[in-house]
Design an enzyme around this catalytic site. Sequence first.
Site, short mmCIF file in Angstrom:
data_model
loop_
_atom_site.label_atom_id
_atom_site.label_comp_id
_atom_site.label_asym_id
_atom_site.label_seq_id
_atom_site.Cartn_x
_atom_site.Cartn_y
_atom_site.Cartn_z
N LYS A 154 -0.66 4.87 4.59
CA LYS A 154 -1.53 3.91 5.28
C LYS A 154 -1.04 3.70 6.70
O LYS A 154 0.15 3.52 6.94
CB LYS A 154 -1.56 2.58 4.50
CG LYS A 154 -2.54 1.58 5.11
CD LYS A 154 -2.99 0.52 4.13
CE LYS A 154 -3.93 -0.50 4.74
NZ LYS A 154 -5.22 0.09 5.11
N HIS A 183 0.83 -1.21 0.00
CA HIS A 183 0.00 0.00 0.00
C HIS A 183 0.87 1.26 0.00
O HIS A 183 2.06 1.19 0.31
CB HIS A 183 -0.93 0.02 1.23
CG HIS A 183 -2.11 -0.90 1.10
ND1 HIS A 183 -2.06 -2.21 1.49
CD2 HIS A 183 -3.36 -0.68 0.62
CE1 HIS A 183 -3.23 -2.78 1.25
NE2 HIS A 183 -4.05 -1.88 0.72
N1 LIG Z 1 -12.79 -1.22 2.62
C1 LIG Z 1 -12.21 -0.72 1.54
O1 LIG Z 1 -12.52 -1.09 0.38
C2 LIG Z 1 -11.18 0.35 1.71
C3 LIG Z 1 -10.87 0.77 2.98
N2 LIG Z 1 -10.03 1.83 3.18
C4 LIG Z 1 -9.87 2.27 4.55
O2 LIG Z 1 -10.56 3.50 4.72
C5 LIG Z 1 -9.95 4.26 5.74
C6 LIG Z 1 -9.64 5.66 5.23
O3 LIG Z 1 -8.67 5.58 4.22
P1 LIG Z 1 -8.15 6.90 3.46
O4 LIG Z 1 -9.28 7.62 2.84
O5 LIG Z 1 -7.00 6.47 2.64
O6 LIG Z 1 -7.59 7.74 4.71
P2 LIG Z 1 -7.47 9.33 4.87
O7 LIG Z 1 -6.57 9.55 6.03
O8 LIG Z 1 -7.13 9.96 3.56
O9 LIG Z 1 -8.97 9.79 5.24
C7 LIG Z 1 -9.58 9.59 6.47
C8 LIG Z 1 -10.45 10.80 6.74
O10 LIG Z 1 -11.25 10.54 7.90
C9 LIG Z 1 -11.31 11.75 8.61
N3 LIG Z 1 -11.68 11.51 10.02
C10 LIG Z 1 -10.95 10.95 11.00
N4 LIG Z 1 -11.64 11.00 12.17
C11 LIG Z 1 -12.83 11.59 11.90
C12 LIG Z 1 -13.96 11.94 12.68
N5 LIG Z 1 -14.01 11.67 14.00
N6 LIG Z 1 -15.00 12.54 12.08
C13 LIG Z 1 -14.99 12.80 10.75
N7 LIG Z 1 -13.93 12.51 9.96
C14 LIG Z 1 -12.87 11.91 10.52
C15 LIG Z 1 -9.91 12.35 8.48
O11 LIG Z 1 -9.89 13.72 8.82
C16 LIG Z 1 -9.63 12.07 7.02
O12 LIG Z 1 -10.10 13.12 6.18
C17 LIG Z 1 -8.72 3.45 6.18
O13 LIG Z 1 -9.05 2.69 7.31
C18 LIG Z 1 -8.47 2.55 4.98
O14 LIG Z 1 -7.77 1.37 5.31
C19 LIG Z 1 -9.46 2.48 2.13
C20 LIG Z 1 -9.70 2.09 0.85
C21 LIG Z 1 -10.58 0.99 0.53
O1 LIG Z 2 -5.79 2.12 3.14
C1 LIG Z 2 -5.99 1.84 1.94
O2 LIG Z 2 -5.64 2.57 1.02
C2 LIG Z 2 -6.70 0.58 1.64
N1 LIG Z 2 -7.21 -0.07 2.65
C3 LIG Z 2 -7.94 -1.27 2.59
C4 LIG Z 2 -7.23 -2.36 3.35
O3 LIG Z 2 -6.75 -2.09 4.47
O4 LIG Z 2 -7.15 -3.49 2.86
C5 LIG Z 2 -8.38 -1.64 1.20
C6 LIG Z 2 -7.46 -1.24 0.09
O5 LIG Z 2 -6.46 -2.20 -0.05
C7 LIG Z 2 -6.90 0.16 0.24
#
Ligand SMILES: NC(=O)C1=CN([C@@H]2O[C@H](COP(=O)(O)OP(=O)(O)OC[C@H]3O[C@@H](n4cnc5c(N)ncnc54)[C@H](O)[C@@H]3O)[C@@H](O)[C@H]2O)C=CC1
Ligand SMILES: O=C(O)C1=N[C@H](C(=O)O)C[C@H](O)C1
Length: 269
Positions: free
Chosen positions: A162, A158
Amino acid sequence: MSELPGIVITGASGRMGQMLIKTVLASDKCKLVGAVERAGSDWVGRDVGEAMGGTAIGVTVTDDALEAFAKAQAVIDFTAPAATVAFAGLAAQARCVHVIGTTGMCPEELKKIEAASRHATIIRAGNMSLGVNLLTKLTKMVAAALDSDYDIEIIEAHHNRKVDAPSGTALMLGEAAAEGRGVKLDDVRDSGRDGITGARKKGDIGFSSIRGGDIVGEHDVMFAGEGERIILRHVASDRSLFAKGALKAALWGQGQKPGEYDMLDVLGL
Ligand SMILES: NC(=O)C1=CN([C@@H]2O[C@H](COP(=O)(O)OP(=O)(O)OC[C@H]3O[C@@H](n4cnc5c(N)ncnc54)[C@H](O)[C@@H]3O)[C@@H](O)[C@H]2O)C=CC1
Ligand SMILES: O=C(O)C1=N[C@H](C(=O)O)C[C@H](O)C1
């Protein structure tokens, strides 16, 4: 004609938050009714379209999640573990479907999500893409077909921002492999090798994490035997993949009974 379901995006300024907003705005099956950020974010109080560098769309970013949820039918939440646990309670209160993409939750946090799902429809998956969810099925099938002479290793890569490891996807794949083998992942999980680790324990499922640059998300499940290796691989090259899956989940969740569901339910796999 009935009203389109209203969607709130939490973590609006994040990598996934911005991708989700674009995906909802491009859809003709739902409308964006709210955007939430953490208190103190400089996005709070601004029009979300302008904050994203475009034109105003009439949705102001707020740090009052409950007020935003009250106007919506679904919340799509890719934020951080503590925030997601709090949002689960608020989404249940507002009777919204809660789609959770956040990864890195500890067992206690997962228990709280499960408790909230007694009163709300929650769809949670460490990866919302069709490809990865299909890969979990293939992983389970291969793990069931091979015995422990084949060492299972899960390697994920990643981007350098992350914060959790192993990735949520790697853990999903590990669960699938353990299920195929008829064991509990917690009993065979081997993460973060370093130093004199001793020889590999037969039957363990190993995890390795790479972090670098702008890698969106790559996962290999390796079955390493004597004289051969089988490798199942998924490569994500665009985050819109996850956003489209999450939106599909939010729409699928409308009218579903309270409970905790995953993407296999949504995709019918
Ligand atoms: N399940 C899936 O398909 C995927 C999951 N993810 C997960 O999604 C999460 C976010 O990933 P990213 O967008 O890359 O991170 P990022 O750090 O770019 O975004 C997270 C956002 O959440 C906000 N945030 C944190 N605490 C908050 C609160 N109490 N209230 C409102 N907003 C709050 C932050 O200010 C930030 O803007 C991670 O856990 C990642 O692993 C990411 C991509 C795909
Ligand atoms: O943090 C990310 O970017 C992603 N998080 C998810 C994970 O923890 O598997 C999904 C994806 O791979 C991107």
